[in-house]
Design an enzyme around this catalytic site. Structure first.
Site, PDB file in Angstrom:
ATOM      1  N   GLY A 140       0.805  -1.214   0.000  1.00  0.00           N
ATOM      2  CA  GLY A 140       0.000   0.000   0.000  1.00  0.00           C
ATOM      3  C   GLY A 140       0.836   1.261   0.000  1.00  0.00           C
ATOM      4  N   ASN A 187      -7.675   4.272   9.343  1.00  0.00           N
ATOM      5  CA  ASN A 187      -7.117   3.072   9.944  1.00  0.00           C
ATOM      6  C   ASN A 187      -7.139   3.070  11.470  1.00  0.00           C
ATOM      7  OD1 ASN A 187      -5.155   5.173   9.154  1.00  0.00           O
ATOM      8  ND2 ASN A 187      -3.717   3.980  10.372  1.00  0.00           N
ATOM      9  N   GLN A 197      -7.669   0.214   3.939  1.00  0.00           N
ATOM     10  CA  GLN A 197      -8.532  -0.315   4.997  1.00  0.00           C
ATOM     11  C   GLN A 197      -9.954  -0.587   4.523  1.00  0.00           C
ATOM     12  OE1 GLN A 197      -7.770  -1.362   7.965  1.00  0.00           O
ATOM     13  NE2 GLN A 197      -5.681  -0.610   8.130  1.00  0.00           N
ATOM     14  N   SER A 212      -3.759  -2.849  -0.334  1.00  0.00           N
ATOM     15  CA  SER A 212      -2.662  -3.606   0.279  1.00  0.00           C
ATOM     16  C   SER A 212      -3.081  -5.043   0.507  1.00  0.00           C
ATOM     17  CB  SER A 212      -2.259  -2.967   1.608  1.00  0.00           C
ATOM     18  OG  SER A 212      -1.286  -3.747   2.269  1.00  0.00           O
ATOM     19  N   HIS A 270      -1.748  -7.451   2.617  1.00  0.00           N
ATOM     20  CA  HIS A 270      -1.755  -8.056   3.958  1.00  0.00           C
ATOM     21  C   HIS A 270      -2.877  -7.547   4.852  1.00  0.00           C
ATOM     22  CE1 HIS A 270       0.196  -4.934   6.658  1.00  0.00           C
ATOM     23  NE2 HIS A 270       0.433  -4.418   5.475  1.00  0.00           N
ATOM     24  N   THR A 322      10.929  -7.415 -11.999  1.00  0.00           N
ATOM     25  CA  THR A 322      10.310  -8.721 -12.207  1.00  0.00           C
ATOM     26  C   THR A 322       9.140  -8.907 -11.252  1.00  0.00           C
ATOM     27  OG1 THR A 322      12.408  -9.685 -12.904  1.00  0.00           O
ATOM     28  CG2 THR A 322      10.692 -11.215 -12.190  1.00  0.00           C
ATOM     29  N   CYS A 366       1.633   1.597  12.156  1.00  0.00           N
ATOM     30  CA  CYS A 366       2.683   2.258  11.390  1.00  0.00           C
ATOM     31  C   CYS A 366       3.318   3.407  12.164  1.00  0.00           C
ATOM     32  CB  CYS A 366       2.120   2.775  10.065  1.00  0.00           C
ATOM     33  SG  CYS A 366       1.434   1.462   9.038  1.00  0.00           S
TER      34      CYS A 366
END
Length: 413
Positions: free
Chosen positions: A74, A154, A184, A204, A206, A242, A355
């Site tokens: 994200g 969040n 979120q 995002s 995860h 890649t 975060c």
């Protein structure tokens, strides 16, 4: 710590990967491990996986495959959208707009652009974390090239009126791009970019039971972005490198799994949210943040005298917020103390955003909504997922009921 089964209520920080996602990623790493840019059979296999992942996201967002770009998360998606859009439109204008309650991935990117000569307007929010639309309208000028506003906050779970905001932006300045940080919100509420005038949208992996280190950026048809990652020209030269095929396949599988029963899961989460709030507000002094509750409803919640009418009122209030996040303040008790008290019983929550947990500054979001200074360091975030059960919520309330009076008595001394 006791032998109690762990109760994980920190899903806004990260989520447990779906077992099917882990299985798929293992197969990709061990079997379909080719480079999608290679022309041989193993490369073709990988390219098919890449296309399939794009098809999954395009189906969810009702867009074309060309609108889907994969990133490392994200944070990169936010950076790619904001820096890419701002620099591409620099000749037309250098004014950007965001809010005071954005994620650091947006706020710190904006601060970087300010150091490069851009002007940024940071919009205020009301006491429930919602953008003041009149302030947004007044802020948009002919030089405004980008507005970046998160879908769901969040920390407190406020959910912006994205469609209304998108319409307002395009009415004020059709050339202004609209970026939505949906990290979120994706997988919790339906969001269709083209219907909502969204030009750029960050997701995002995860946060949706996919692997860490993966993200997605939706880029609208006519959006011009300058790349911020340079290399071999993958993904139309916009995001070289890649492709992380195990991560891409895993993220797409997670999104497909979550969004296939979004309505059902959302209803479940709202019920769990109501259960947590009803239990918490029976406890002395506890305050819920980010939810608009009138005095009558607060009285019924605190007394436990909830009737059918009150339940309807509560569910209606909650429907204006995200289904999975509850912010609670415990007056006089430091968030860190309450966090570790719950942890001793196997209950995992968060003191604000993961975060910024290790930073000493008070939460910018809690300050922006005007939370009393005495509560800034007394607030915890409880965030649920599709794995959360009613029994886990009840156990959490039980532990709070048991420990809170002791902590309150201690702090009063």
């Amino acid at each position: 710590m006791s032998d109690t089964k762990e109760i994980y209520l920190d899903n806004s920080a990260t989520t447990r990967v779906f077992p099917a996602v882990a299985d798929l990623m293992t197969r990709v790493m061990l079997e379909t491990y080719g480079n999608p840019s290679s022309m041989h059979h193993k490369g073709v296999e990988a390219e098919k996986l890449l296309r399939n992942a794009k098809e999954i996201f395009a189906g969810i967002l009702k867009c074309d495959l060309k609108n889907i770009y994969f990133t490392s998360g994200g944070t990169e998606s936010d950076n790619m959208a904001i820096v890419g859009a701002a620099t591409a439109a620099k000749r037309r204008g250098m004014h950007l707009i965001t809010t005071q309650i954005e994620h650091p991935a947006v706020l710190n990117t904006m601060k970087h652009l300010e150091s490069e000569g851009y002007t940024v307007t940071y919009l205020p929010v009301d006491s429930f974390g919602l953008v003041k639309l009149d302030k947004l309208e007044a802020a948009i000028t002919p030089e405004t090239t980008l507005v970046s506003i998160m879908h769901v906050n969040n920390e407190i779970g406020s959910m912006q009126k994205i469609a209304e905001i998108g319409e307002l932006i395009k009415r004020c300045n059709p050339d202004t791009l609209f970026h939505v940080d949906a990290v979120q919100g994706f997988g919790k509420a339906a969001i269709i970019p083209k219907k909502m005038n969204i030009d750029l949208m960050s997701v995002s992996s995860h946060k949706i039971h996919g692997p860490k280190g993966m993200g997605m950026l939706y880029v609208g048809d006519k959006v011009r972005l300058n790349p911020i990652v340079f290399g071999g020209g993958q993904q139309n030269g916009l995001r070289s490198g890649t492709e992380n095929m195990p991560g891409i396949a895993g993220m797409a599988k997670a999104a497909d799994t979550l969004c296939s029963k979004l309505k059902e899961d959302s209803e479940k989460l709202y019920k769990l949210k109501a259960r947590l709030i009803m239990g918490a507000l029976k406890l002395e002094g506890v305050q819920v943040n980010g939810v608009e509750l009138n005095d009558e409803l607060k009285k019924k919640l605190s007394s436990g005298a909830m009737d059918d009418e009150a339940m309807v009122m509560l569910m209606e209030a909650l429907s204006k917020t995200a289904p999975h996040i509850v912010s609670l303040s415990f007056p006089g008790i430091r968030a860190e103390v309450m966090l570790h008290t719950l942890e001793n019983d196997g209950i995992y929550v968060s003191a604000g955003s993961a975060c910024s947990t290790h930073k000493p500054e008070p939460s910018a979001t809690l300050k922006a909504i005007g939370l009393d200074k005495s509560l800034l360091d007394c607030t915890l975030r409880f965030s649920m997922s599709v794995f959360t059960t009613e029994e886990e919520i009840d156990k959490t309330i039980s532990v709070l009921s048991d420990k809170l009076p002791m902590l309150q008595k201690y702090t009063r001394r």
